[in-house]
Structures are given as structure tokens and as C-alpha cells.
Design a protein around this motif. Structure first.
Motif, PDB file in Angstrom:
ATOM      1  N   ARG A 132       0.539  -1.297   0.420  1.00 61.24           N
ATOM      2  CA  ARG A 132       0.004   0.228   0.136  1.00 61.24           C
ATOM      3  C   ARG A 132       0.783   0.981  -0.272  1.00 61.24           C
ATOM      4  N   LEU A 133       0.296   2.494  -1.185  1.00 59.15           N
ATOM      5  CA  LEU A 133       1.014   3.889  -1.344  1.00 59.15           C
ATOM      6  C   LEU A 133       0.105   4.679  -0.188  1.00 59.15           C
ATOM      7  N   GLY A 134      -0.001   5.200   0.757  1.00 59.80           N
ATOM      8  CA  GLY A 134      -0.953   5.736   0.976  1.00 59.80           C
ATOM      9  C   GLY A 134      -1.971   5.691   1.828  1.00 59.80           C
ATOM     10  N   ASP A 135      -3.631   5.792   1.777  1.00 58.38           N
ATOM     11  CA  ASP A 135      -4.688   5.442   1.786  1.00 58.38           C
ATOM     12  C   ASP A 135      -5.145   5.129   0.828  1.00 58.38           C
ATOM     13  N   ARG A 136      -5.031   5.342  -0.662  1.00 59.06           N
ATOM     14  CA  ARG A 136      -5.977   5.070  -1.830  1.00 59.06           C
ATOM     15  C   ARG A 136      -5.074   4.038  -2.291  1.00 59.06           C
ATOM     16  N   VAL A 137      -3.426   4.023  -2.672  1.00 55.01           N
ATOM     17  CA  VAL A 137      -3.356   2.755  -3.720  1.00 55.01           C
ATOM     18  C   VAL A 137      -2.379   1.939  -3.435  1.00 55.01           C
ATOM     19  N   GLU A 138      -2.726   0.715  -4.169  1.00 55.01           N
ATOM     20  CA  GLU A 138      -2.486  -1.051  -3.177  1.00 55.01           C
ATOM     21  C   GLU A 138      -1.683  -0.749  -4.532  1.00 55.01           C
ATOM     22  N   LEU A 139      -0.279  -1.688  -4.884  1.00 53.62           N
ATOM     23  CA  LEU A 139      -0.006  -2.257  -5.851  1.00 53.62           C
ATOM     24  C   LEU A 139       0.507  -3.969  -5.693  1.00 53.62           C
ATOM     25  N   THR A 140       0.533  -4.052  -6.948  1.00 53.67           N
ATOM     26  CA  THR A 140       1.035  -5.986  -6.538  1.00 53.67           C
ATOM     27  C   THR A 140       1.977  -6.369  -7.519  1.00 53.67           C
ATOM     28  N   GLY A 161      -2.126  -2.916 -10.430  1.00 54.65           N
ATOM     29  CA  GLY A 161      -2.422  -1.827  -9.479  1.00 54.65           C
ATOM     30  C   GLY A 161      -4.305  -1.425  -8.556  1.00 54.65           C
ATOM     31  N   ARG A 162      -4.435  -0.908  -8.156  1.00 52.90           N
ATOM     32  CA  ARG A 162      -5.544  -0.590  -7.378  1.00 52.90           C
ATOM     33  C   ARG A 162      -5.444   0.895  -6.445  1.00 52.90           C
ATOM     34  N   TYR A 163      -6.320   1.827  -7.410  1.00 54.56           N
ATOM     35  CA  TYR A 163      -6.678   3.026  -6.505  1.00 54.56           C
ATOM     36  C   TYR A 163      -7.908   3.656  -6.358  1.00 54.56           C
ATOM     37  N   TYR A 164      -8.481   3.337  -4.705  1.00 52.95           N
ATOM     38  CA  TYR A 164      -9.517   3.091  -4.612  1.00 52.95           C
ATOM     39  C   TYR A 164     -10.254   4.925  -3.970  1.00 52.95           C
ATOM     40  N   PHE A 165     -11.312   4.659  -4.592  1.00 47.69           N
ATOM     41  CA  PHE A 165     -12.180   6.092  -4.883  1.00 47.69           C
ATOM     42  C   PHE A 165     -12.905   6.295  -3.591  1.00 47.69           C
ATOM     43  N   THR A 166     -13.580   4.587  -2.873  1.00 46.69           N
ATOM     44  CA  THR A 166     -13.717   4.759  -1.392  1.00 46.69           C
ATOM     45  C   THR A 166     -13.183   4.027  -0.924  1.00 46.69           C
ATOM     46  N   ARG A 167     -13.789   3.697   0.791  1.00 43.57           N
ATOM     47  CA  ARG A 167     -12.818   2.808   1.624  1.00 43.57           C
ATOM     48  C   ARG A 167     -13.455   1.555  -0.062  1.00 43.57           C
ATOM     49  N   ALA A 171     -10.254   0.853  -9.254  1.00 45.76           N
ATOM     50  CA  ALA A 171     -10.313   0.430 -10.517  1.00 45.76           C
ATOM     51  C   ALA A 171      -8.824   0.284 -10.234  1.00 45.76           C
ATOM     52  N   GLY A 172      -8.482  -0.459 -11.395  1.00 47.60           N
ATOM     53  CA  GLY A 172      -6.540  -0.480 -11.587  1.00 47.60           C
ATOM     54  C   GLY A 172      -6.737  -1.435 -12.872  1.00 47.60           C
ATOM     55  N   ILE A 173      -5.410  -1.332 -13.308  1.00 50.82           N
ATOM     56  CA  ILE A 173      -5.112  -2.357 -14.184  1.00 50.82           C
ATOM     57  C   ILE A 173      -4.309  -3.358 -14.156  1.00 50.82           C
ATOM     58  N   ASP A 174      -4.255  -4.103 -14.803  1.00 50.19           N
ATOM     59  CA  ASP A 174      -2.874  -5.090 -14.486  1.00 50.19           C
ATOM     60  C   ASP A 174      -2.495  -5.178 -15.848  1.00 50.19           C
ATOM     61  N   LEU A 175      -1.033  -6.265 -15.581  1.00 52.67           N
ATOM     62  CA  LEU A 175      -0.064  -6.201 -16.641  1.00 52.67           C
ATOM     63  C   LEU A 175       0.880  -7.932 -16.701  1.00 52.67           C
ATOM     64  N   SER A 176       0.500  -8.572 -17.246  1.00 50.91           N
ATOM     65  CA  SER A 176       0.753  -9.756 -17.469  1.00 50.91           C
ATOM     66  C   SER A 176       1.521 -10.244 -18.506  1.00 50.91           C
ATOM     67  N   SER A 183      -0.883  -9.555 -21.416  1.00 52.99           N
ATOM     68  CA  SER A 183      -2.300  -9.339 -21.207  1.00 52.99           C
ATOM     69  C   SER A 183      -2.691  -8.513 -20.200  1.00 52.99           C
ATOM     70  N   TRP A 184      -4.032  -7.948 -21.001  1.00 52.11           N
ATOM     71  CA  TRP A 184      -3.751  -5.705 -19.813  1.00 52.11           C
ATOM     72  C   TRP A 184      -5.273  -6.537 -19.011  1.00 52.11           C
ATOM     73  N   ASN A 185      -5.289  -6.003 -17.656  1.00 50.46           N
ATOM     74  CA  ASN A 185      -7.230  -6.884 -17.157  1.00 50.46           C
ATOM     75  C   ASN A 185      -7.132  -4.959 -17.083  1.00 50.46           C
ATOM     76  N   PHE A 186      -8.456  -5.047 -17.121  1.00 49.72           N
ATOM     77  CA  PHE A 186      -9.358  -3.435 -17.113  1.00 49.72           C
ATOM     78  C   PHE A 186      -9.985  -3.583 -15.120  1.00 49.72           C
ATOM     79  N   ALA A 187     -10.004  -3.676 -14.680  1.00 49.67           N
ATOM     80  CA  ALA A 187     -10.699  -4.509 -13.333  1.00 49.67           C
ATOM     81  C   ALA A 187     -11.134  -2.855 -12.641  1.00 49.67           C
ATOM     82  N   LEU A 188     -12.746  -3.330 -11.745  1.00 51.48           N
ATOM     83  CA  LEU A 188     -13.328  -3.182 -10.840  1.00 51.48           C
ATOM     84  C   LEU A 188     -13.405  -3.720 -10.416  1.00 51.48           C
ATOM     85  N   ARG A 189     -13.098  -3.528  -8.594  1.00 55.57           N
ATOM     86  CA  ARG A 189     -13.632  -3.662  -6.675  1.00 55.57           C
ATOM     87  C   ARG A 189     -14.196  -3.437  -6.026  1.00 55.57           C
TER      88      ARG A 189
END
Length: 195
Positions: A132-140, A161-167, A171-176, A183-189
Motif C-alpha cells: 500500500r502507498l498511502g490510503d488509496r493506492v495498492e500495488l501488486t 495497481g488499484r486506486y480506491y475512490f472510496t473505502r 479501479a485498476g490495471i494489471d499487466l501480465s 495481457s491487460w486487465n482493466f478491473a473494478l473491485r
């Protein structure tokens, strides 16, 4: 040909570890993705959708699953669906960083218009980091080994990575990527648990 199509599709799974956890991370989530993938050796491009999620069993063990459905170039008549079901483990290595591993059962079904379909079962093993970077950004980041037998196996690395708009909503993007394509994934979590 079967190896390249199978591995190209498996890249859409990433490391199967979007359901990983660190201190304060949620194990309980649901994710929907739009997937773009290509198989370089066969010059094929495809797109489709994936849905996946995870559930915590305790502080260090979680279950995860996903279903991917990919259609390749319209002229090829090739489509692939992959079901993944597994168990993962996490160990905190820093306050906002976890080491994560997992083992999964993989079921692959390949359809070719006018020819028929075939399916195969395999296993996946992954290891990675989630931070986690700060309260809103997660990286994998991670690496996954997939083996379907019959010389159909490969290592795939991924970052995301994922950016949290709320708690709970992100939304985020993955590259494999592996030797066969990207492959690119455009995700909503949506997280059901505490972050």
C-alpha cells in the motif's frame, strides 16, 4: 498451437492473486475485469471478461476463484474459458507489505468454430507481493507457474495497481507477460471487508 493459446489465456489470470492480503487489506472482495490479450507466436489478439473474488478463512489463509472468457480474432473462431479455484497464504513482511503465495486448480476449455472443443485440467502456483502507498493506492507484483501437463507449462510475471475512490470501491490495471504474449486487465473491485 494449443500451448500458445492456453498460455495466452492463462495470462489473463495474472497471478490469480488479486485476492491477497496485508495488514488491513481485505480478503473479501469481488472483481470484474475487461481483458485484452495477445498470443505473439500465432499473431492472435483477443478480448473478453473475467470475474473473480476471494474470501478470508482466517488472518493468514484465503480462498480465491475466477472465471475468464476470451474470444480471439473474429476470423479465427477461437474462444477460451478458464476457471481457477485456489487457496492462498499471506505473511506480513512490513507494515504495509505482504508476501503472498497460492496454489490453484485450473480448468481450461478451448473451442474452435467448425472443429469442436477440448478441455484440460492443471495446477497453478504463485508467489508475489502486495503493498500500500498511502490510503488509496495498492500495488501488486508476482510470478505464476502454470502446468497443464503435455509440455503445456510456463512462468508468467505480472504487475498491477488499484486506486480506491472510496473505502470499498477501487479501479485498476494489471499487466501480465510471458514468452508467448501479453495481457491487460482493466478491473473494478468491491471490498466487503476492512482495508
Amino acid at each position: 498451437m494449443r500451448k500458445y493459446i492456453a498460455l495466452g489465456t492463462l495470462m489473463a489470470l495474472g497471478v490469480g492473486g488479486s485476492a491477497v492480503a496485508a495488514e488491513g487489506f481485505s480478503y473479501n472482495n469481488l472483481e470484474v475485469s475487461y481483458v485484452l490479450t495477445e498470443v505473439d507466436a500465432l499473431n492472435l489478439e483477443g478480448d473478453g471478461f473475467a470475474i473473480g473474488g476471494s474470501v478470508a478463512f482466517n488472518d493468514h489463509v484465503f480462498g480465491f476463484s475466477s472465471i475468464n472468457d476470451i474470444d480471439y480474432d473474429s476470423g479465427s473462431g477461437i474462444s477460451i474459458s478458464v476457471i481457477s479455484l485456489g487457496v492462498g497464504f499471506n505473511w506480513a513482511v512490513a507494515q504495509n507489505l505482504d508476501l503472498v503465495s497460492g496454489l490453484s486448480y485450473e480448468h481450461l476449455k478451448l473451442k474452435i468454430s467448425g472443429v469442436g472443443s477440448a478441455s484440460d485440467d492443471g495446477v497453478g502456483v504463485n508467489v508475489g507481493l502486495r503493498g500500500r502507498l498511502g490510503d488509496r493506492v495498492e500495488l501488486t507484483s508476482g510470478v505464476k507457474y502454470s502446468d497443464f501437463g503435455h509440455d503445456v507449462n510456463d512462468f508468467t510475471w505480472s504487475i498491477g495497481g488499484r486506486y480506491y475512490f472510496t473505502r470499498n470501491f477501487a479501479a485498476g490495471i494489471d499487466l501480465s507477460d510471458n514468452d508467448d504474449g501479453t495481457s491487460w486487465n482493466f478491473a473494478l473491485r468491491y471490498d466487503f471487508g476492512m482495508r
